[in-house]
Scaffold this active site. Sequence first.
Site, PDB file in Angstrom:
ATOM      1  N   SER A   1     -45.095  22.185  85.666  1.00  0.00           N
ATOM      2  CA  SER A   1     -45.234  23.641  85.620  1.00  0.00           C
ATOM      3  C   SER A   1     -45.302  24.147  84.177  1.00  0.00           C
ATOM      4  O   SER A   1     -45.734  25.255  83.942  1.00  0.00           O
ATOM      5  CB  SER A   1     -44.035  24.274  86.317  1.00  0.00           C
ATOM      6  OG  SER A   1     -42.856  23.814  85.700  1.00  0.00           O
TER       7      SER A   1
ATOM      8  N   GLU B   1     -36.843  26.568  78.124  1.00  0.00           N
ATOM      9  CA  GLU B   1     -38.145  27.141  77.734  1.00  0.00           C
ATOM     10  C   GLU B   1     -37.965  28.211  76.652  1.00  0.00           C
ATOM     11  O   GLU B   1     -38.854  28.433  75.844  1.00  0.00           O
ATOM     12  CB  GLU B   1     -38.859  27.748  78.955  1.00  0.00           C
ATOM     13  CG  GLU B   1     -39.310  26.737  79.993  1.00  0.00           C
ATOM     14  CD  GLU B   1     -40.734  26.202  79.746  1.00  0.00           C
ATOM     15  OE1 GLU B   1     -41.483  26.805  78.979  1.00  0.00           O
ATOM     16  OE2 GLU B   1     -41.069  25.167  80.352  1.00  0.00           O
TER      17      GLU B   1
ATOM     18  N   CYS C   1     -35.109  16.933  86.990  1.00  0.00           N
ATOM     19  CA  CYS C   1     -36.081  17.925  86.520  1.00  0.00           C
ATOM     20  C   CYS C   1     -36.569  17.410  85.172  1.00  0.00           C
ATOM     21  O   CYS C   1     -35.757  16.984  84.337  1.00  0.00           O
ATOM     22  CB  CYS C   1     -35.405  19.282  86.350  1.00  0.00           C
ATOM     23  SG  CYS C   1     -36.472  20.513  85.554  1.00  0.00           S
TER      24      CYS C   1
HETATM   25  N1  DGL Z   1     -40.082  20.512  85.215  1.00  0.00           N
HETATM   26  C1  DGL Z   1     -40.034  20.944  86.585  1.00  0.00           C
HETATM   27  C2  DGL Z   1     -39.339  19.906  87.438  1.00  0.00           C
HETATM   28  O1  DGL Z   1     -39.290  18.741  87.065  1.00  0.00           O
HETATM   29  C3  DGL Z   1     -39.334  22.226  86.893  1.00  0.00           C
HETATM   30  C4  DGL Z   1     -39.649  23.434  86.167  1.00  0.00           C
HETATM   31  C5  DGL Z   1     -39.925  24.591  87.060  1.00  0.00           C
HETATM   32  O2  DGL Z   1     -39.053  25.096  87.780  1.00  0.00           O
HETATM   33  O3  DGL Z   1     -41.065  24.973  87.028  1.00  0.00           O
HETATM   34  O4  DGL Z   1     -38.855  20.225  88.500  1.00  0.00           O
END
Ligand code: DGL
Length: 268
Positions: A13, A156, A188
């Site tokens: 994302s 972020e 994540c």
């Molecule tokens: N980097 C995304 C993940 O591994 C999450 C970030 C988001 O919530 O967009 O879940």
Amino acid sequence: MTGKNNPIGLFDSGVGGLTVAHAISAILPDEQLLYYGDTAHLPYGDKSKETIVRYSKGIADFLLENSCKVILIACNSASANAFTEVKEHVGDRAVVLNVLDPVIDYVARQSDAKNIGVIGTKATIESNSYHDGILKLNPNLSVSSLATPLFVPMIEEGFVFDDISNAIIRAYLSGQELSDIDTLILGCTHYPIIRNQISRFFNFEVNVLDTARIVAEYLQGYLRDHNMLAQERAGENRFYVSDHTTSFGTIANMFFNEKINLQKRSVW
Ligand code: DGL
């Protein structure tokens, strides 16, 4: 058919998947990477499955147009909610991999792991993918999951090594859910950026897995076993985003740990 020297496509994302891209480029320097960060739709973690599937298929099409031999869903939220759909959509045009299975396999094989904690976005935790996947492979383990949705916006926004990030880490991790764990999965792809702070919170007594490295090593094994390793580097790594914000370039460089040139490209 795609060739061995064709790029590996990854998407997330936002910048999170760059932690995976970085781990891949460290052990597979001959592979050309094509990265897509869907910054216009960030975060995925609080979107519905249907929406995550729609975004993910659009990005998969873009990566296919660029002849990627592998599409690695470098986002746990999309891996947990859209892997089957993307795989079906792509068919035999490319190999589709996710970031959950390598970590689930790894944890289930750890002889010293008993009580596993998983943290991730709401979309990942509510899918129960880690919980169910680990218990399927090793029913003797116990798995406690906790959604930590503030971590992504915090990272972020660049709050990573300061009082704000430490306070948020403490607020989430001191709850009952993770009180007995010996191993923690950073579910994540943003979270490896705060791995040290999380380890410190647990006084280095919990094995906080380096999930980006586990995924990169799995990919290396997969390419080797399927005779798909690049013979030589076909070109520079390429990085695309669906929207460009001023802070994004700085954060992206921090995630990838080297200078990268971002191009804006809408794929829908
Ligand atoms: N980097 C995304 C993940 O591994 C999450 C970030 C988001 O919530 O967009 O879940």
